[in-house]
Design an enzyme around this catalytic site. Structure first.
Site, PDB file in Angstrom:
ATOM      1  N   GLU A 190      -8.749  29.812  10.119  1.00  0.00           N
ATOM      2  CA  GLU A 190      -7.501  30.571  10.074  1.00  0.00           C
ATOM      3  C   GLU A 190      -6.747  30.406  11.388  1.00  0.00           C
ATOM      4  O   GLU A 190      -7.313  30.026  12.408  1.00  0.00           O
ATOM      5  CB  GLU A 190      -7.803  32.063   9.884  1.00  0.00           C
ATOM      6  CG  GLU A 190      -8.731  32.377   8.736  1.00  0.00           C
ATOM      7  CD  GLU A 190      -8.060  32.222   7.382  1.00  0.00           C
ATOM      8  OE1 GLU A 190      -6.813  32.278   7.325  1.00  0.00           O
ATOM      9  OE2 GLU A 190      -8.775  32.004   6.397  1.00  0.00           O
ATOM     10  N   LYS A 205     -21.406  39.645   6.078  1.00  0.00           N
ATOM     11  CA  LYS A 205     -22.331  39.097   5.081  1.00  0.00           C
ATOM     12  C   LYS A 205     -23.779  39.467   5.409  1.00  0.00           C
ATOM     13  O   LYS A 205     -24.560  39.803   4.520  1.00  0.00           O
ATOM     14  CB  LYS A 205     -22.161  37.575   5.018  1.00  0.00           C
ATOM     15  CG  LYS A 205     -20.771  37.164   4.516  1.00  0.00           C
ATOM     16  CD  LYS A 205     -20.477  35.701   4.819  1.00  0.00           C
ATOM     17  CE  LYS A 205     -19.095  35.281   4.373  1.00  0.00           C
ATOM     18  NZ  LYS A 205     -18.721  33.946   4.908  1.00  0.00           N
TER      19      LYS A 205
END
Lengths: 437, 437
Positions: A190, A205
């Site tokens: 990004e 996660k």
């Protein structure tokens, strides 16, 4: 049987991929699920008109709450991402008695406890396979496939951008900043790469995996996070010389005193299978007491791989539509009343081995002084190596591998080493794991 | 909720492991499953009195049919192995309305169609996760985790003994017979190693994976099988020089004309993750159209790893006890009425690349003759290499890598090459797969 009608929130990368997979593989999915799956209602502010399968959506609007309230919709698929309004939408879908499928790891890691409690109360399912390692069915593996095991630890490469950067640094001897710029140009990273390279995405996660493995609530705030932005090309090279590769791992481990949850660059022996997971690929290594080590590998991101997990969840939810809620797979692997309050350890309590590099004055006795400090703190040295000085260098890199020690003790030793007059600047410290046994 | 009562057939390696796992991890398993699991009745002719957890079994006899007929037993766990009486026991359990869990790959590969039809008819589940790749939840991954995908191909190292032998041959330059003898001494290989080294065991497992992946009935008799007993140390070494490793793979692939199912030694690029799966470990690489390549790795055999899968199946079955049978995961991934009659291709129709080695007279023009024959059959050569002759050798090894071609055409070319006067003996032919894309 009549097709199941789903509502789709978001038509971005993953939303578009989900439309494509549901359309392209509609016949094959129905042959498995026993009934068709139709997108009755989707909401998106703006979307690519060229998404393959878009014409199959019965109704597209821009009001996500209208989808969540649509009486036609049995399953809400949340692919907006972020905390808000995703949280409000998911909670309202649950309140409306709808099942939910989401790919939103940030939402689950931070608000999962609240969301699962609401779902449990209302008798609906919230499925989130796509939240970890994209299309790799790791949630299913840990939650169902390894249900017989006392899980000892999990170590995962769970951020593709970070793994791409470290792979390029190792294979081509390049610098972090240089590779990051390329990753951004390729669309792997990004514009704001913080979530990826500082380990926040991986920590989301890992929080989820640790809860599933150990039967504890989601505790994102207790996950230690260190990024890869300060890894230097020379450390990658020195690690390789010593037979190691540096990977950005999420590690969750059950030890006598509690549970470790940590994301940080880690040296691992280059012969381990997970050390050979390169590029943007993800892999999760799970050690169970019965099964031993098992590894799950695949694409951790991308439109179609993530959609693969989203659609698998939809099929799973379709199967449970008529099931007795008490017999479903629990959201966090263990029955809600059976979650344990085992403490999560602070990083200073965590025991691991270390790679250390300091810039040492090129004079006899310095190496012995440094080694002496480590010994004084009860830290055993596995290897120590002093590089040759370059032309005119007064200082040389001194590299050490240590045996396992509590991080608190290592911090004390490092402070003492850095205080030596013969040592220039800060010590570089990279944790090291054998990932065996 | 009351504990579920199971009946256990067999207390050998896997049976003993199952008792141990169910006992040792009883509390953790119950925290997941929502209820306890008790062994109400076990049958075995003879068994090790030292099996950990044996005292938890409520009743041990020697009549397996008595277990299958025991009204106390809800789930029959078949761990006897072999075709008979396993088949009769499983069918009688089904007829009695009991669910079945089995680790018996031979039984499923050969009699699965009959067994699943009977189970479907009676509304019970037959679970068989342990039949492929031991503790690795590969059945669950293919059947549920990848349910969104059109699966293109599967390639697996699904026999640990064979992989141990090939790993030792490569790492130590040893001969097949020598390593096999060691594997037998270590207990990795049976006294009669035929099932393992000739690929029959792998073919059983591949038959199951292919059915799950492609929605076809089980067709063991159509699986091509070639063992590793004729692999020579020199071919392992030449493959390594060219950047390849030889693995004994089970490959199932969907192509335009049908489905390939084949077990044979295979050259694969050494950089592929699966090429780095060593020793007795198993790994299955699955390529789905949405998810891309995914890999599942772990121990493919052994008491506790196999028990891990058996017990996970028991937990799954416990969850479905109250579910509507029509909403369960279908035995072969696709709904029984949705299985397809896509033909399985004969080996001569299969397209693959090849490694060829012939013993060629060390004279100018021989290499050109051989290359000319391949060219004449439309076979492109990727690389060709003639080794230096040893002192006094009249013949030298000539090694070729070809591009992809139908095996039928390759057979014709090989026959023509072998007929050349300048070629001594038979050609060595090992198939080669890129395992990419």
């Amino acid at each position: 049987m009549k097709p199941v009608k789903i509502g789709l929130l978001g038509l971005g990368t993953v939303g578009g991929g989900t439309v494509t997979v549901l359309t392209r593989n509609a016949a094959e999915i129905a042959r498995r699920a026993g009934r068709g799956i139709r997108i009755a209602h989707a909401a998106a502010r703006a979307y690519d008109q060229a998404i393959s399968g878009l014409e199959q959506i019965e109704r597209i609007g821009d009001d996500a709450f209208a989808v969540v309230d649509d009486p036609d919709v049995a399953i809400v698929v949340e692919l907006i991402g972020g905390y808000s309004p995703a949280r409000e939408l998911v909670l309202r879908a649950i309140a409306n008695g709808k099942h939910v499928v989401t790919a939103n790891k940030a939402l689950i890691a931070l608000h999962g406890n609240e969301i699962f409690a609401a779902a449990q109360e209302r008798g609906v399912v919230v499925a989130f396979e796509a939240a970890v390692a994209g299309g790799v069915p790791i949630i299913k593996a840990v939650r169902e496939g390894l249900a017989a095991n006392h899980i000892e630890w999990i170590a995962g490469i769970i951020n593709g951008t970070g793994n791409f950067i470290l792979t390029e640094m190792r294979e081509k001897g390049r610098d972090f900043a240089d590779v990051l710029a390329e990753a951004q140009a390729l669309g792997y990273a990004e514009a704001d790469p913080t979530f990826d390279v500082e380990g926040i995405d991986a920590a989301h996660k890992l929080t989820i995996l640790a809860a599933l493995a150990f039967g504890i609530p989601l505790q994102f705030d207790k996950t230690f996070t260190e990024g890869i932005s300060r890894i230097e090309a020379q450390d990658v090279a020195y690690a390789a010389e010593l037979g190691y590769r540096i990977k950005h791992l999420g590690i969750a481990r059950r030890v006598a005193d509690g549970i470790e949850m940590r994301v940080h660059p880690t040296l691992i022996p280059h012969r381990r299978l997970i050390a050979n997971v390169n590029g943007v690929m993800n892999a999760v290594l799970v050690k169970g007491d019965a099964v031993g080590p098992t590894l799950y590998y695949g694409a951790g991101a991308g439109a179609l791989p993530t959609a693969s997990a989203v659609v698998a969840d939809i099929v799973d939810v379709v199967r449970t539509l008529t099931s007795d809620p008490h017999n479903r797979v629990p959201h966090l692997a263990f029955q809600p009343k059976e979650l344990s309050d085992t403490p999560v350890l602070s990083m200073s309590e965590v025991e691991t081995a270390y790679y250390l590099r300091v810039s040492a004055l090129d004079k006899p006795g310095v190496m012995a002084r440094v080694a002496g400090i480590l010994g004084g703190h009860g830290i055993s040295i596995e290897a120590i190596k002093q590089k040759e000085p370059g032309e005119g260098d007064t200082h040389v890199p001194l590299i050490m591998l240590t045996h396992r020690v509590r991080e608190g003790r290592m911090n004390e030793a490092i402070a003492e080493i850095e205080a030596l007059e013969a040592i220039k600047g800060d010590a570089v410290r990279i944790r090291m794991e054998a990932l065996a046994g």
